[in-house]
Design a protein around this motif. Structure first.
Motif, PDB file in Angstrom:
ATOM      1  N   MET A   1       2.527  -0.609   4.798  1.00 34.32           N
ATOM      2  CA  MET A   1       1.942   0.588   4.249  1.00 34.32           C
ATOM      3  C   MET A   1       1.206   1.328   5.348  1.00 34.32           C
ATOM      4  SD  MET A   1      -0.884  -1.269   1.682  1.00 34.32           S
ATOM      5  CE  MET A   1      -1.677   0.158   1.064  1.00 34.32           C
ATOM      6  N   THR A   2       1.258   2.641   5.310  1.00 30.93           N
ATOM      7  CA  THR A   2       0.635   3.463   6.345  1.00 30.93           C
ATOM      8  C   THR A   2      -0.251   4.510   5.692  1.00 30.93           C
ATOM      9  OG1 THR A   2       2.495   3.151   7.860  1.00 30.93           O
ATOM     10  CG2 THR A   2       1.067   5.027   8.280  1.00 30.93           C
ATOM     11  N   GLY A   3      -1.453   4.629   6.233  1.00 37.77           N
ATOM     12  CA  GLY A   3      -2.400   5.636   5.781  1.00 37.77           C
ATOM     13  C   GLY A   3      -2.978   6.332   6.991  1.00 37.77           C
ATOM     14  N   ARG A  17      -0.311  -5.494   1.636  1.00 40.52           N
ATOM     15  CA  ARG A  17      -1.424  -4.974   0.834  1.00 40.52           C
ATOM     16  C   ARG A  17      -2.575  -5.977   0.907  1.00 40.52           C
ATOM     17  NH1 ARG A  17      -0.199  -2.104  -4.398  1.00 40.52           N
ATOM     18  NH2 ARG A  17      -1.167  -3.901  -5.369  1.00 40.52           N
ATOM     19  N   PRO A  18      -3.814  -5.523   0.766  1.00 39.18           N
ATOM     20  CA  PRO A  18      -4.936  -6.462   0.782  1.00 39.18           C
ATOM     21  C   PRO A  18      -4.983  -7.277  -0.507  1.00 39.18           C
ATOM     22  CG  PRO A  18      -5.734  -4.296   0.234  1.00 39.18           C
ATOM     23  CD  PRO A  18      -4.269  -4.143   0.570  1.00 39.18           C
ATOM     24  N   GLU A  99      -0.434   3.450  -3.849  1.00 38.20           N
ATOM     25  CA  GLU A  99      -0.144   2.242  -3.082  1.00 38.20           C
ATOM     26  C   GLU A  99      -1.140   1.118  -3.369  1.00 38.20           C
ATOM     27  OE1 GLU A  99       1.661   2.800   1.027  1.00 38.20           O
ATOM     28  OE2 GLU A  99       0.205   4.444   0.883  1.00 38.20           O
ATOM     29  N   LEU A 100      -2.276   1.464  -3.974  1.00 37.83           N
ATOM     30  CA  LEU A 100      -3.346   0.495  -4.198  1.00 37.83           C
ATOM     31  C   LEU A 100      -3.471   0.053  -5.646  1.00 37.83           C
ATOM     32  CD1 LEU A 100      -5.977   2.335  -2.021  1.00 37.83           C
ATOM     33  CD2 LEU A 100      -4.479   0.454  -1.339  1.00 37.83           C
ATOM     34  N   CYS A 127      -9.593  -3.994 -11.560  1.00 36.30           N
ATOM     35  CA  CYS A 127      -8.440  -3.574 -10.772  1.00 36.30           C
ATOM     36  C   CYS A 127      -8.626  -2.153 -10.328  1.00 36.30           C
ATOM     37  CB  CYS A 127      -7.157  -3.687 -11.589  1.00 36.30           C
ATOM     38  SG  CYS A 127      -6.642  -5.394 -11.806  1.00 36.30           S
ATOM     39  N   LEU A 128      -8.057  -1.829  -9.179  1.00 32.56           N
ATOM     40  CA  LEU A 128      -8.169  -0.472  -8.662  1.00 32.56           C
ATOM     41  C   LEU A 128      -7.317   0.475  -9.494  1.00 32.56           C
ATOM     42  CD1 LEU A 128      -7.966  -1.052  -4.829  1.00 32.56           C
ATOM     43  CD2 LEU A 128      -9.966  -0.641  -6.213  1.00 32.56           C
TER      44      LEU A 128
END
Length: 134
Positions: A1-3, A17-18, A99-100, A127-128
């Motif tokens: 993943m890219t931010g 992902r974390p 993505e999160l 949860c996010l």
């Protein structure tokens, strides 16, 4: 993943992902806008030029914050020479919320934690989602 930062000058790519994201309320994290996912340095690739900051209120600060030189967006932190280990905190707010989705969010009581004990959390873990995370 890219931010990346707001202006696009700095990008951060992660190999995964974390497991969870810490929403820390210590003075440094609160003012930098950080929401931290934790990774080994080999899992993080940073492209673009960043500036850095170490808090001056601690004799031996644990982390050095990195931010975009152009727009000021906090992208990540690295450990300083005062702390052993291989850990990078990445500001998960630089990634798209989609993505999160579903990643556990923990609200860390950073204002009352100084590293000598296990971290305490202020609110139940959730949860996010756009209503919690952003």
């Amino acid at each position: 993943m890219t931010g990346g930062c707001h202006c696009g000058a700095v990008t951060v790519t992660l190999s995964r992902r974390p497991e969870y994201v810490n929403l820390c309320d210590c003075s440094l994290c609160a003012k930098s806008g950080g929401a931290w996912g934790y990774f080994c340095s080999a899992e993080v690739s940073v492209e673009g030029e960043t500036a850095n900051y170490r808090r001056a209120d601690y004799e031996k600060p644990a982390v050095e914050m990195h931010f975009c030189r152009t727009c000021g967006t906090t992208t990540h932190w690295t450990l300083t020479e005062y702390h052993d280990g291989d850990r990078v905190g990445v500001n998960m707010r630089i990634f798209e919320p989609s993505e999160l989705s579903g990643i556990e969010a923990r609200t860390l009581d950073g204002r009352n934690w100084f590293g000598e004990t296990a971290a305490a959390y202020r609110r139940p873990v959730g949860c996010l989602g756009s209503d919690v995370f952003l």
